[in-house]
Design a protein around this motif. Sequence first.
Motif, PDB file in Angstrom:
ATOM      1  N   ASP A  34       0.837  -1.212   0.012  1.00 37.19           N
ATOM      2  CA  ASP A  34      -0.079   0.181  -0.153  1.00 37.19           C
ATOM      3  C   ASP A  34       0.806   1.265  -0.099  1.00 37.19           C
ATOM      4  N   GLU A  35       2.037   1.213  -0.893  1.00 34.43           N
ATOM      5  CA  GLU A  35       2.523   2.322  -1.105  1.00 34.43           C
ATOM      6  C   GLU A  35       2.839   2.710  -2.567  1.00 34.43           C
ATOM      7  N   SER A  75       7.881   0.367   7.685  1.00 37.28           N
ATOM      8  CA  SER A  75       7.774  -0.419   6.615  1.00 37.28           C
ATOM      9  C   SER A  75       8.948  -1.347   6.047  1.00 37.28           C
ATOM     10  N   GLY A  98      -0.230   4.256  -4.025  1.00 43.02           N
ATOM     11  CA  GLY A  98      -0.940   3.388  -2.841  1.00 43.02           C
ATOM     12  C   GLY A  98      -2.358   4.144  -2.565  1.00 43.02           C
ATOM     13  N   SER A  99      -2.957   3.539  -1.595  1.00 44.34           N
ATOM     14  CA  SER A  99      -4.320   3.967  -1.517  1.00 44.34           C
ATOM     15  C   SER A  99      -4.520   5.123  -0.146  1.00 44.34           C
ATOM     16  N   ARG A 100      -3.375   5.053   0.835  1.00 41.52           N
ATOM     17  CA  ARG A 100      -3.406   5.612   1.895  1.00 41.52           C
ATOM     18  C   ARG A 100      -3.551   7.343   1.676  1.00 41.52           C
ATOM     19  N   PRO A 101      -4.437   7.987   2.560  1.00 37.75           N
ATOM     20  CA  PRO A 101      -4.424   9.422   2.528  1.00 37.75           C
ATOM     21  C   PRO A 101      -2.931  10.226   2.444  1.00 37.75           C
ATOM     22  N   ARG A 124       0.278   9.808   1.167  1.00 40.31           N
ATOM     23  CA  ARG A 124       1.126   8.957   0.273  1.00 40.31           C
ATOM     24  C   ARG A 124       1.934   9.915  -0.864  1.00 40.31           C
ATOM     25  N   ARG A 139       6.354   6.767   7.954  1.00 39.36           N
ATOM     26  CA  ARG A 139       6.205   5.161   7.650  1.00 39.36           C
ATOM     27  C   ARG A 139       7.293   4.419   7.439  1.00 39.36           C
TER      28      ARG A 139
END
Length: 264
Positions: free
Chosen positions: A106-107, A237, A127-130, A132, A233
Amino acid sequence: MQPKNPRRKPPAYPIESVDNALALIELLRDFGALRLSDAAVELGVSRSTAHRLLAMLVYRGFASQDAAQRYIPGPALGVAPAGMSWTAELRRRVLPQMKLLSARIDETVNLMVRAGTQVRFLATVQGSRPLRVGDRQGEVMDAHAASAGKAILAQLGETTVRELYVRESKISQKPLDESWFAGLEQDLMAARNVGFAVNFEQTEAGTNALGVALRDGAGEVIAGLSVSIPPVRFRQSFDSGLVAAVFEAKTNIEATLADFVAGH
Protein backbone atom coordinates in the motif's frame (compact mmCIF):
# COMPACT_ATOMS: atom_id res chain seq x y z
CA MET A 1 25.45 16.68 -2.62
CA GLN A 2 23.43 18.97 -4.83
CA PRO A 3 20.32 20.67 -3.39
CA LYS A 4 16.98 18.90 -3.48
CA ASN A 5 14.63 19.59 -6.35
CA PRO A 6 11.19 20.65 -5.15
CA ARG A 7 8.36 18.27 -6.03
CA ARG A 8 6.22 19.72 -8.80
CA LYS A 9 2.80 20.73 -7.52
CA PRO A 10 -0.35 21.41 -9.55
CA PRO A 11 -1.21 25.10 -9.91
CA ALA A 12 -4.19 26.61 -8.14
CA TYR A 13 -6.02 27.07 -11.44
CA PRO A 14 -4.97 24.24 -13.80
CA ILE A 15 -5.82 24.37 -17.51
CA GLU A 16 -6.72 20.83 -18.55
CA SER A 17 -5.99 21.22 -22.27
CA VAL A 18 -2.53 22.65 -21.57
CA ASP A 19 -1.81 19.92 -19.03
CA ASN A 20 -2.85 17.25 -21.56
CA ALA A 21 -0.61 18.73 -24.25
CA LEU A 22 2.37 18.80 -21.88
CA ALA A 23 1.64 15.24 -20.76
CA LEU A 24 1.78 14.18 -24.42
CA ILE A 25 5.18 15.85 -24.79
CA GLU A 26 6.43 13.86 -21.79
CA LEU A 27 5.09 10.63 -23.30
CA LEU A 28 6.81 11.35 -26.62
CA ARG A 29 10.05 12.15 -24.83
CA ASP A 30 10.04 8.98 -22.72
CA PHE A 31 8.57 6.41 -25.14
CA GLY A 32 9.74 7.77 -28.48
CA ALA A 33 6.59 6.77 -30.41
CA LEU A 34 2.90 7.06 -29.65
CA ARG A 35 -0.23 5.93 -31.47
CA LEU A 36 -3.38 8.03 -31.41
CA SER A 37 -5.32 5.33 -29.57
CA ASP A 38 -2.60 5.05 -26.92
CA ALA A 39 -2.54 8.82 -26.46
CA ALA A 40 -6.30 8.86 -25.87
CA VAL A 41 -6.06 6.09 -23.27
CA GLU A 42 -3.14 7.72 -21.46
CA LEU A 43 -4.97 11.04 -21.15
CA GLY A 44 -8.41 9.57 -20.57
CA VAL A 45 -9.89 11.57 -23.46
CA SER A 46 -11.61 10.77 -26.75
CA ARG A 47 -9.61 9.96 -29.88
CA SER A 48 -10.83 13.19 -31.48
CA THR A 49 -9.55 15.25 -28.54
CA ALA A 50 -6.20 13.43 -28.58
CA HIS A 51 -5.97 14.01 -32.34
CA ARG A 52 -6.52 17.75 -31.96
CA LEU A 53 -3.87 17.97 -29.25
CA LEU A 54 -1.33 15.99 -31.27
CA ALA A 55 -2.09 18.05 -34.38
CA MET A 56 -1.12 21.18 -32.43
CA LEU A 57 2.11 19.55 -31.27
CA VAL A 58 2.92 18.67 -34.89
CA TYR A 59 2.12 22.24 -35.93
CA ARG A 60 4.48 23.63 -33.30
CA GLY A 61 7.22 21.11 -34.07
CA PHE A 62 6.99 19.13 -30.83
CA ALA A 63 5.81 16.01 -32.67
CA SER A 64 6.08 14.44 -36.12
CA GLN A 65 4.55 11.38 -37.74
CA ASP A 66 6.48 8.44 -39.11
CA ALA A 67 5.59 6.14 -42.02
CA ALA A 68 3.41 4.02 -39.71
CA GLN A 69 1.42 7.12 -38.69
CA ARG A 70 2.81 6.99 -35.17
CA TYR A 71 3.62 10.24 -33.43
CA ILE A 72 7.32 10.68 -32.63
CA PRO A 73 9.33 13.50 -31.00
CA GLY A 74 9.64 16.54 -33.25
CA PRO A 75 12.57 18.95 -33.68
CA ALA A 76 11.20 21.45 -31.15
CA LEU A 77 11.25 18.93 -28.30
CA GLY A 78 14.04 20.48 -26.26
CA VAL A 79 14.93 17.40 -24.17
CA ALA A 80 16.08 14.60 -26.41
CA PRO A 81 13.90 11.49 -26.32
CA ALA A 82 15.14 8.54 -24.33
CA GLY A 83 16.02 6.93 -27.67
CA MET A 84 14.61 3.64 -26.47
CA SER A 85 11.87 2.24 -28.68
CA TRP A 86 11.38 -0.61 -26.20
CA THR A 87 10.25 1.50 -23.22
CA ALA A 88 6.53 1.12 -23.99
CA GLU A 89 6.85 -2.68 -24.07
CA LEU A 90 8.91 -2.58 -20.88
CA ARG A 91 6.21 -0.65 -19.09
CA ARG A 92 3.49 -3.00 -20.38
CA ARG A 93 5.32 -6.00 -18.96
CA VAL A 94 6.26 -4.42 -15.64
CA LEU A 95 2.96 -2.71 -14.73
CA PRO A 96 1.15 -5.86 -13.48
CA GLN A 97 3.91 -6.57 -10.95
CA MET A 98 4.02 -2.91 -9.94
CA LYS A 99 0.29 -3.07 -9.17
CA LEU A 100 0.74 -6.25 -7.14
CA LEU A 101 3.60 -4.75 -5.15
CA SER A 102 1.70 -1.51 -4.51
CA ALA A 103 -1.36 -3.47 -3.34
CA ARG A 104 0.80 -5.63 -1.07
CA ILE A 105 2.52 -2.78 0.76
CA ASP A 106 0.00 0.00 0.00
CA GLU A 107 2.70 2.46 -1.08
CA THR A 108 3.67 4.20 -4.30
CA VAL A 109 5.72 2.16 -6.80
CA ASN A 110 7.68 3.66 -9.72
CA LEU A 111 9.36 2.42 -12.89
CA MET A 112 12.20 4.44 -14.40
CA VAL A 113 14.94 4.25 -17.02
CA ARG A 114 18.30 5.98 -17.09
CA ALA A 115 19.16 8.57 -19.73
CA GLY A 116 22.72 9.76 -19.14
CA THR A 117 23.01 10.95 -15.55
CA GLN A 118 19.25 11.29 -15.14
CA VAL A 119 16.34 8.93 -14.68
CA ARG A 120 12.96 9.31 -16.33
CA PHE A 121 9.84 7.95 -14.67
CA LEU A 122 7.84 5.78 -17.07
CA ALA A 123 5.06 4.71 -14.72
CA THR A 124 3.73 5.16 -11.20
CA VAL A 125 1.21 3.08 -9.24
CA GLN A 126 0.02 4.93 -6.14
CA GLY A 127 -0.93 3.49 -2.80
CA SER A 128 -4.39 4.13 -1.36
CA ARG A 129 -3.50 5.82 1.94
CA PRO A 130 -4.48 9.48 2.44
CA LEU A 131 -0.82 10.33 3.16
CA ARG A 132 1.08 8.95 0.19
CA VAL A 133 3.65 9.91 -2.41
CA GLY A 134 2.03 11.14 -5.62
CA ASP A 135 2.30 10.29 -9.30
CA ARG A 136 5.75 10.85 -10.81
CA GLN A 137 5.15 9.63 -14.36
CA GLY A 138 6.97 11.91 -16.78
CA GLU A 139 9.31 13.41 -14.20
CA VAL A 140 13.07 13.60 -14.64
CA MET A 141 15.47 13.39 -11.69
CA ASP A 142 19.20 13.13 -11.10
CA ALA A 143 20.13 9.46 -11.08
CA HIS A 144 22.56 9.92 -8.18
CA ALA A 145 19.73 11.15 -5.93
CA ALA A 146 16.83 8.82 -6.84
CA SER A 147 16.96 5.44 -5.09
CA ALA A 148 16.46 3.32 -8.21
CA GLY A 149 18.78 5.66 -10.10
CA LYS A 150 21.52 4.89 -7.60
CA ALA A 151 20.72 1.18 -7.84
CA ILE A 152 21.14 1.36 -11.63
CA LEU A 153 24.40 3.31 -11.41
CA ALA A 154 25.73 0.86 -8.82
CA GLN A 155 25.43 -1.98 -11.32
CA LEU A 156 27.30 -0.10 -14.06
CA GLY A 157 30.63 -0.13 -12.24
CA GLU A 158 32.88 2.71 -11.10
CA THR A 159 34.66 3.22 -14.45
CA THR A 160 31.43 3.57 -16.43
CA VAL A 161 29.88 5.87 -13.83
CA ARG A 162 32.96 8.09 -13.81
CA GLU A 163 32.83 8.33 -17.61
CA LEU A 164 29.18 9.40 -17.38
CA TYR A 165 29.91 12.21 -14.94
CA VAL A 166 33.11 13.32 -16.68
CA ARG A 167 31.06 13.62 -19.89
CA GLU A 168 28.39 15.54 -17.97
CA SER A 169 31.02 17.90 -16.55
CA LYS A 170 32.33 18.62 -20.05
CA ILE A 171 28.83 19.43 -21.27
CA SER A 172 28.19 21.76 -18.33
CA GLN A 173 31.76 23.11 -18.55
CA LYS A 174 32.21 22.56 -14.82
CA PRO A 175 35.01 20.34 -13.50
CA LEU A 176 33.97 17.13 -11.78
CA ASP A 177 33.92 17.61 -8.00
CA GLU A 178 36.15 14.73 -6.93
CA SER A 179 35.06 14.96 -3.29
CA TRP A 180 31.41 14.75 -4.33
CA PHE A 181 32.13 11.84 -6.67
CA ALA A 182 33.97 9.96 -3.91
CA GLY A 183 30.87 10.28 -1.74
CA LEU A 184 28.69 9.05 -4.60
CA GLU A 185 30.93 6.03 -5.14
CA GLN A 186 30.64 5.15 -1.45
CA ASP A 187 26.85 5.21 -1.81
CA LEU A 188 27.04 3.04 -4.92
CA MET A 189 29.39 0.56 -3.26
CA ALA A 190 26.93 0.17 -0.39
CA ALA A 191 24.13 -0.38 -2.91
CA ARG A 192 26.17 -3.05 -4.72
CA ASN A 193 26.77 -4.88 -1.46
CA VAL A 194 23.11 -5.05 -0.37
CA GLY A 195 21.42 -5.08 -3.78
CA PHE A 196 19.31 -1.97 -3.23
CA ALA A 197 19.70 1.78 -2.72
CA VAL A 198 17.85 4.26 -0.54
CA ASN A 199 16.94 7.91 -0.82
CA PHE A 200 16.25 9.78 2.42
CA GLU A 201 14.59 12.98 1.21
CA GLN A 202 17.38 13.61 -1.32
CA THR A 203 14.97 14.39 -4.16
CA GLU A 204 12.07 15.79 -2.18
CA ALA A 205 11.35 16.76 1.42
CA GLY A 206 8.80 14.35 2.88
CA THR A 207 9.72 11.38 0.69
CA ASN A 208 11.99 8.41 1.33
CA ALA A 209 12.47 5.65 -1.21
CA LEU A 210 14.04 2.25 -1.73
CA GLY A 211 15.02 1.11 -5.22
CA VAL A 212 16.49 -1.80 -7.16
CA ALA A 213 17.85 -2.27 -10.67
CA LEU A 214 16.05 -4.43 -13.25
CA ARG A 215 17.75 -6.60 -15.88
CA ASP A 216 16.47 -7.80 -19.24
CA GLY A 217 16.77 -11.30 -20.68
CA ALA A 218 20.40 -10.67 -21.67
CA GLY A 219 21.32 -9.70 -18.12
CA GLU A 220 21.73 -6.01 -18.92
CA VAL A 221 20.52 -3.38 -16.44
CA ILE A 222 17.78 -1.51 -18.29
CA ALA A 223 15.53 0.05 -15.65
CA GLY A 224 14.87 0.66 -11.98
CA LEU A 225 11.99 -0.06 -9.62
CA SER A 226 11.39 2.04 -6.52
CA VAL A 227 8.95 2.33 -3.65
CA SER A 228 8.33 5.86 -2.37
CA ILE A 229 7.15 6.22 1.23
CA PRO A 230 6.53 9.18 3.57
CA PRO A 231 9.37 9.24 6.16
CA VAL A 232 6.92 8.76 9.03
CA ARG A 233 6.20 5.22 7.75
CA PHE A 234 9.53 4.27 6.22
CA ARG A 235 11.19 2.61 9.22
CA GLN A 236 8.10 0.59 10.06
CA SER A 237 7.74 -0.51 6.44
CA PHE A 238 11.43 -1.39 6.22
CA ASP A 239 11.26 -3.49 9.40
CA SER A 240 8.06 -5.18 8.20
CA GLY A 241 9.60 -6.73 5.09
CA LEU A 242 9.86 -3.94 2.52
CA VAL A 243 13.15 -5.23 1.10
CA ALA A 244 11.84 -8.77 0.74
CA ALA A 245 8.70 -7.52 -1.01
CA VAL A 246 10.71 -5.40 -3.45
CA PHE A 247 13.15 -8.25 -4.15
CA GLU A 248 10.24 -10.61 -4.84
CA ALA A 249 8.75 -8.09 -7.28
CA LYS A 250 12.17 -7.70 -8.93
CA THR A 251 12.46 -11.48 -9.35
CA ASN A 252 8.96 -11.71 -10.83
CA ILE A 253 9.55 -8.78 -13.17
CA GLU A 254 12.83 -10.16 -14.45
CA ALA A 255 11.08 -13.48 -15.08
CA THR A 256 8.62 -11.66 -17.35
CA LEU A 257 11.61 -10.07 -19.12
CA ALA A 258 13.38 -13.40 -19.76
CA ASP A 259 12.64 -13.20 -23.48
CA PHE A 260 12.92 -9.41 -23.65
CA VAL A 261 16.14 -7.72 -24.73
CA ALA A 262 16.20 -3.92 -24.75
CA GLY A 263 16.87 -2.47 -28.14
CA HIS A 264 15.81 -5.61 -30.04
